[in-house]
Motif scaffolding. Structure first.
Motif, PDB file in Angstrom:
ATOM      1  N   ASP A  59     -40.811-108.185 -66.886  1.00  0.00           N
ATOM      2  CA  ASP A  59     -39.979-108.170 -67.278  1.00  0.00           C
ATOM      3  C   ASP A  59     -39.485-109.686 -66.811  1.00  0.00           C
ATOM      4  O   ASP A  59     -38.343-109.888 -67.643  1.00  0.00           O
ATOM      5  CB  ASP A  59     -39.248-107.006 -66.688  1.00  0.00           C
ATOM      6  CG  ASP A  59     -39.696-105.889 -66.737  1.00  0.00           C
ATOM      7  OD1 ASP A  59     -38.796-105.438 -69.027  1.00  0.00           O
ATOM      8  OD2 ASP A  59     -40.605-105.235 -66.919  1.00  0.00           O
TER       9      ASP A  59
ATOM     10  N   CYS B 184     -40.948 -98.160 -66.234  1.00  0.00           N
ATOM     11  CA  CYS B 184     -40.978 -98.918 -65.107  1.00  0.00           C
ATOM     12  C   CYS B 184     -40.427-100.049 -65.497  1.00  0.00           C
ATOM     13  O   CYS B 184     -41.398-100.666 -66.167  1.00  0.00           O
ATOM     14  CB  CYS B 184     -41.547 -98.789 -63.672  1.00  0.00           C
ATOM     15  SG  CYS B 184     -43.456 -99.416 -63.952  1.00  0.00           S
ATOM     16  N   ALA B 185     -39.506-100.819 -64.678  1.00  0.00           N
ATOM     17  CA  ALA B 185     -39.511-102.629 -64.667  1.00  0.00           C
ATOM     18  C   ALA B 185     -40.570-103.584 -63.877  1.00  0.00           C
ATOM     19  O   ALA B 185     -41.442-102.885 -63.153  1.00  0.00           O
ATOM     20  CB  ALA B 185     -38.214-103.329 -64.170  1.00  0.00           C
ATOM     21  N   LEU B 186     -41.381-104.423 -64.337  1.00  0.00           N
ATOM     22  CA  LEU B 186     -42.612-104.943 -63.572  1.00  0.00           C
ATOM     23  C   LEU B 186     -42.022-106.282 -63.710  1.00  0.00           C
ATOM     24  O   LEU B 186     -41.895-107.276 -64.905  1.00  0.00           O
ATOM     25  CB  LEU B 186     -43.824-105.407 -64.592  1.00  0.00           C
ATOM     26  CG  LEU B 186     -44.899-105.438 -64.424  1.00  0.00           C
ATOM     27  CD1 LEU B 186     -45.332-105.238 -62.816  1.00  0.00           C
ATOM     28  CD2 LEU B 186     -45.854-105.920 -65.295  1.00  0.00           C
TER      29      LEU B 186
ATOM     30  N   ARG C 226     -33.049 -97.781 -55.770  1.00  0.00           N
ATOM     31  CA  ARG C 226     -34.685 -97.558 -57.103  1.00  0.00           C
ATOM     32  C   ARG C 226     -35.395 -97.864 -56.069  1.00  0.00           C
ATOM     33  O   ARG C 226     -36.010 -97.874 -55.364  1.00  0.00           O
ATOM     34  CB  ARG C 226     -34.114 -98.948 -57.854  1.00  0.00           C
ATOM     35  CG  ARG C 226     -33.097 -99.519 -58.158  1.00  0.00           C
ATOM     36  CD  ARG C 226     -33.034-100.732 -59.071  1.00  0.00           C
ATOM     37  NE  ARG C 226     -33.722-100.609 -60.077  1.00  0.00           N
ATOM     38  CZ  ARG C 226     -34.169-101.869 -61.098  1.00  0.00           C
ATOM     39  NH1 ARG C 226     -33.355-103.225 -60.773  1.00  0.00           N
ATOM     40  NH2 ARG C 226     -35.516-101.677 -62.198  1.00  0.00           N
ATOM     41  N   ARG C 227     -36.832 -96.757 -56.644  1.00  0.00           N
ATOM     42  CA  ARG C 227     -37.484 -96.375 -56.498  1.00  0.00           C
ATOM     43  C   ARG C 227     -38.458 -97.932 -56.280  1.00  0.00           C
ATOM     44  O   ARG C 227     -38.682 -98.624 -57.693  1.00  0.00           O
ATOM     45  CB  ARG C 227     -38.013 -95.155 -57.261  1.00  0.00           C
ATOM     46  CG  ARG C 227     -37.859 -93.786 -56.968  1.00  0.00           C
ATOM     47  CD  ARG C 227     -38.642 -93.246 -57.476  1.00  0.00           C
ATOM     48  NE  ARG C 227     -39.096 -92.296 -56.607  1.00  0.00           N
ATOM     49  CZ  ARG C 227     -39.799 -91.379 -56.686  1.00  0.00           C
ATOM     50  NH1 ARG C 227     -40.318 -91.548 -58.012  1.00  0.00           N
ATOM     51  NH2 ARG C 227     -39.918 -90.969 -55.734  1.00  0.00           N
ATOM     52  N   ILE C 228     -39.043 -98.875 -55.598  1.00  0.00           N
ATOM     53  CA  ILE C 228     -39.614-100.354 -55.881  1.00  0.00           C
ATOM     54  C   ILE C 228     -41.190 -99.474 -55.391  1.00  0.00           C
ATOM     55  O   ILE C 228     -41.525 -98.860 -54.702  1.00  0.00           O
ATOM     56  CB  ILE C 228     -39.145-100.810 -54.775  1.00  0.00           C
ATOM     57  CG1 ILE C 228     -37.433-100.899 -54.806  1.00  0.00           C
ATOM     58  CG2 ILE C 228     -39.648-102.493 -54.507  1.00  0.00           C
ATOM     59  CD1 ILE C 228     -37.447-101.983 -56.007  1.00  0.00           C
ATOM     60  N   GLY C 229     -42.112-100.340 -56.152  1.00  0.00           N
ATOM     61  CA  GLY C 229     -43.205-100.194 -55.588  1.00  0.00           C
ATOM     62  C   GLY C 229     -43.656-101.516 -55.443  1.00  0.00           C
ATOM     63  O   GLY C 229     -43.637-102.443 -56.185  1.00  0.00           O
TER      64      GLY C 229
END
Length: 123
Positions: free
Chosen positions: A54, A1-3, A100-103
Motif C-alpha cells: 500500500d 489488511c494494509a501492507l 488499529r491492529r498492527i503486525g
C-alpha cells in the motif's frame, strides 16, 4: 489488511520507485541499517511491491536506535538496526495508527555486541 514497507530515510529507493512507478537508482545510502543499504529494487521485488504494498514509509537512524532500545529493554531481545525498521515506523506513525491492529515483522539479531552497545549509548 494494509501492507507497508519500511526503509531507512537515507535509503528510500523503494519509496521513490513506488511513487514514480519505475525502479529508481540511488547512491549507496549512509545508514546504520546496513541490511537496507540498497541502491535499487530488483525487477521481481519492484513488481511485487507495486502489486501488493500500500505504501512505503521511512525511519531515521535515531528512530532505529530507539526501536532497538525498546526491543532490548522491554522484550530483552537484541535486534539489528535493519530488523528494527518496522517498529521504528510504527512508533513514528503512532498517532495515525491508534486503535488499529498492527503486525510488525522483526528479524535479524546480526549485530556485533560492541556495535550494539555503541549505538544504544551513543558512543
Amino acid at each position: 489488511c494494509a501492507l507497508y514497507g519500511v526503509e531507512p530515510e537515507a535509503g528510500d529507493d523503494g519509496l521513490r520507485s513506488l511513487r514514480q512507478g519505475s525502479v529508481v537508482h540511488i547512491d549507496t545510502p549512509v545508514t546504520i541499517a546496513d541490511g537496507a543499504q540498497t541502491q535499487h529494487l530488483g525487477a521481481h521485488t519492484f513488481a511485487i511491491i507495486s502489486r501488493d504494498v500500500d505504501d512505503i514509509v521511512t525511519a531515521a537512524d535515531a528512530e532505529l536506535v530507539e526501536a532497538m532500545r525498546v526491543f532490548f529493554t522491554t522484550m530483552k531481545i537484541v535486534v539489528e538496526p535493519t530488523g528494527a525498521l518496522g517498529l521504528a515506523a510504527v512508533r513514528r506513525l503512532a498517532g495515525d495508527l491508534a486503535g488499529r491492529r498492527i503486525g510488525v515483522i522483526v528479524s535479524g539479531g546480526n549485530v556485533d555486541l560492541d556495535r550494539f552497545t555503541a549505538l544504544l549509548t551513543g558512543r
